[in-house]
Design a protein around this motif. Sequence first.
Motif, PDB file in Angstrom:
ATOM      1  N   LEU A 440       0.830  -1.206   0.000  1.00 25.84           N
ATOM      2  CA  LEU A 440       0.000   0.000   0.000  1.00 25.84           C
ATOM      3  C   LEU A 440       0.866   1.257   0.000  1.00 25.84           C
ATOM      4  CD1 LEU A 440      -2.813   1.270   0.193  1.00 25.84           C
ATOM      5  CD2 LEU A 440      -2.644   1.054   2.676  1.00 25.84           C
ATOM      6  N   LEU A 441       1.857   1.299   0.857  1.00 30.21           N
ATOM      7  CA  LEU A 441       2.687   2.499   0.968  1.00 30.21           C
ATOM      8  C   LEU A 441       3.528   2.731  -0.267  1.00 30.21           C
ATOM      9  CD1 LEU A 441       3.899   2.220   4.678  1.00 30.21           C
ATOM     10  CD2 LEU A 441       2.011   3.570   3.761  1.00 30.21           C
ATOM     11  N   ASP A 442       4.060   1.669  -0.856  1.00 26.12           N
ATOM     12  CA  ASP A 442       4.964   1.837  -1.993  1.00 26.12           C
ATOM     13  C   ASP A 442       4.230   1.997  -3.313  1.00 26.12           C
ATOM     14  OD1 ASP A 442       6.974   1.632  -0.192  1.00 26.12           O
ATOM     15  OD2 ASP A 442       7.736  -0.310  -0.862  1.00 26.12           O
ATOM     16  N   ALA A 443       3.030   1.419  -3.407  1.00 27.66           N
ATOM     17  CA  ALA A 443       2.289   1.530  -4.667  1.00 27.66           C
ATOM     18  C   ALA A 443       1.509   2.836  -4.753  1.00 27.66           C
ATOM     19  CB  ALA A 443       1.338   0.347  -4.825  1.00 27.66           C
ATOM     20  N   ALA A 444       1.084   3.375  -3.618  1.00 31.83           N
ATOM     21  CA  ALA A 444       0.235   4.568  -3.631  1.00 31.83           C
ATOM     22  C   ALA A 444       0.855   5.743  -4.390  1.00 31.83           C
ATOM     23  CB  ALA A 444      -0.123   4.971  -2.198  1.00 31.83           C
ATOM     24  N   PRO A 445       2.145   6.057  -4.213  1.00 33.99           N
ATOM     25  CA  PRO A 445       2.698   7.192  -4.957  1.00 33.99           C
ATOM     26  C   PRO A 445       2.663   6.998  -6.472  1.00 33.99           C
ATOM     27  CG  PRO A 445       4.120   6.600  -3.116  1.00 33.99           C
ATOM     28  CD  PRO A 445       3.110   5.512  -3.255  1.00 33.99           C
ATOM     29  N   GLU A 446       2.692   5.770  -6.932  1.00 33.37           N
ATOM     30  CA  GLU A 446       2.733   5.534  -8.377  1.00 33.37           C
ATOM     31  C   GLU A 446       1.350   5.368  -8.992  1.00 33.37           C
ATOM     32  OE1 GLU A 446       4.532   2.355 -11.611  1.00 33.37           O
ATOM     33  OE2 GLU A 446       5.568   2.742  -9.735  1.00 33.37           O
ATOM     34  N   VAL A 447       0.489   4.553  -8.368  1.00 31.08           N
ATOM     35  CA  VAL A 447      -0.822   4.283  -8.977  1.00 31.08           C
ATOM     36  C   VAL A 447      -1.933   5.054  -8.287  1.00 31.08           C
ATOM     37  CG1 VAL A 447      -0.044   1.986  -9.652  1.00 31.08           C
ATOM     38  CG2 VAL A 447      -1.320   2.266  -7.524  1.00 31.08           C
TER      39      VAL A 447
END
Length: 879
Positions: A440-447
């Motif tokens: 959740l934390l790492d994907a949120a900035p991208e998607v």
Amino acid sequence: MIRYDALDPLPVRGALPGLNDALEACGSAVLVAPPGTGKTTLVPLALAGLLEDGRPLRRVVVAEPRRIAARAAARRMAWLLGEKVGESIGYTVRGERVVGPHARVEVVTTGVLLQRLQRDQELAGVDVVVLDECHERHLDADTVAAFLLDVRAALRPELRLVAASATTDAEGWARLLGDAPVVEAQGVSHPVEVVWAPPVRPVRPPHGMRVDPALLTHVASAVRRALAEREGDVLCFLPGVGEIARVAGQLGDLGEVDVLQVHGRAPAAVQDAVLSPGVRRRVVLATAVAESSLTVPGVRVVVDSGLAREPRVDHARGLSALTTVRASQAAGRQRAGRAGREAPGAVYRCWAEAEDARLARFPAPEIKVADLTAFALQAACWGDPDATGLALLDPPPGGAMAAARSVLSAVGAVDSAGRATERGARMSRLGLHPRLARALLDAAPEVGAARAADVVALLSEEPPREYGDDLAAAWRAARRGGDTYAGRWRAEARRLRAGASTGTDFSLPPTHDSLSGTVAVEPHPGTTATHGPQTSDAPSTPASTATGAGGRARSGDDRVVGLVAALAFPERVARAQGGSYLMASGTRAELGDGSGLRGAPWLAVAVADRPVGAGHARVRLGAVIDEETARRAAGSLHTEGDEVHWAGGDVVARRVERLGAVELAVRPMKDADSGLVREALLEGLREEGLGLLRWTRDAEVLRQRLAFLYRHLGAPWPDVRDDALHARVEEWLEPELGRARRRADLGRIDAGQGLGRLLPWATGEAARLDELAPERVEVPSGSRIRIDYRDPERPVLAVKLQEMFGLAETPRVAGVPVLVHLLSPAGRPAAVTADLASFWGDGYRAVRAELRGRYPKHPWPEDPATAEPTRHTNARLRR
């Protein structure tokens, strides 16, 4: 208005004075109360001072293991007080909070209480904590108990703690709570008749999530039998949602009988219906949730399948999931007790009476069998990374904790010393498994936070099987779905969307009505939210498509779910290989028939299991990804280096780029490091044996002679068995091994020359080799006969019988009598003896009588002990 008519008959009332005395004296107590006595409802009301009995008002938190139990307990207590939930009684579960400003009793799940303790270790304003159903030994409950004991010892000695259960290890809990008193309530137990109802034909034992359909058919027939033979409602225990649905399908023609399904995923309306008296006769199909946490009114009969679901983790394959097991004896007693809550009843047990004694006494504690990654993060955030200072009934297994710390380190949740990082603390507050928190934390900035939260919500509660195994398709089904799962998914996605954007309190929904418990309605995917954190990328309909590797069209959904799933499970990124998929972890997985994932060159495997009899795992939920996504998500597993090993019968030297076990690029090497080549050659010798070396006849004989001496004399003679020779390879194969580069070079190494280096030269014993284990010995005829040392226990001397005439004592080597094979003149075995003197006296006459006629030209004296030994015939002797 307090309903004393319902409260006064509850048997636990008689234990309240003792419980209060124990808490006043020690601050903690263990309450053991049978099902139906009121420990979950009356005790919290009494401890909170809500029964108008002059007791001081206190704030009580009751921790339940399941959401359905927390809601039911709060509703029951509110009803007993004549109030609505949210006034004096409230509840909080993940994603839902119904607690008014004047609430004195709050029922929470253990997971919520765990999060609360991490945020506020003092539990400010809380006077008493009741840990209900502690016998179930859920990991969150054990962790909460340990944290609360730390709080009492260091911060809040006045905080009172009650461990309550119907059946538990009372002495163990009492010791854990600091020798706390054990208070027992006597229940009004109605007799329950046990009916043993095993299947007529044997059924296959459970394996993984699989239950033999024949057993479920038998359970359905046992329900029909119970309906025909008994009065009242029937409560049937089954291990999971799938089994409940199958049995419900087989009971669809019961006519005037209602069939209800109760489990954690059941709609609230169904749960409420189960917990209220029915108008018609009912069959309630339930999981273990109905064992102790809920009271189902009207039940007079229990049908017990004898199965339960427990978590298991396979560290070797990197897979963890629920698995079906035989229910314990304690669970069986709990289930049977449901039939005797209100009146005499009966339990139909779908197994043989003889099997009952072989069942485990209690369920396996989760801490012993489950994935400990989330527990390890909680312990690290608490300040005890190894959990060695926590008061736990069972310590966590070392291997499972090591595996958990490895995962936490890979996702940046802990530092090199195991202490929680700032990122780890934020992950712990998400109320998710650390893997999903990382995604959740790492994907949120991208998607975008919304899309990342949507997919993580799918992964946090596995979608129904009918959604299929393609995670992107499951996401689309959830977005347009109106079923119960879709509703829960929307609520969880909304909660996580706020957490991914703000990093604040993630255990509660972003908006709620504290009195009514209603949650703000999530807008339909594709619209803009009107509450909570605003994002520009709210859940959307499928985006434009692109063509990925292998020519498969990849939609925007594919890209999002692939990235999130790969970030959550980087060791499960998998590449197509030979009709199956090889994960980065080294586990091979296959797709099911009709899978929507077929043809994808890369997958991120979210859920997998291993079917009965299968050599590979089976993908149950996955997402299409490309190599770029795999490299990014599993970057910590990326390596590039020289690999020299033994494969296909020879040394293989390659420059390999890989993600874990998945090879990305391979180039052959010509000048491999000599040390790596040497290790590969040793690997070949271990795999294929020392026969790869050149063994002349002399070398083989020397090895046999040395084996004989080691067997009978020991050191300093060397052990020449394969394992021992591998262990001393530097002593006897160097320098030849150091010059070898391939299999053919091994075949040129003289093994006999190498063995010669192992002889005990330093002690001088090597010079006695021919004395102690001679290759040949001289027999009475003057011939020098070779000794066969192939059996190190007893060497063999094969010699013609006539050459041994006159010898009374058996020859010896190293003090060991040889086994003499006496041969006929034609060289065929005539007799075997280890005692020549005895043979000449007894056995020789029978041999002489049999062979004398066949070989008349050879001497056959009547007294061989005094005869002249010879290698020749009679004619030669006469000349």
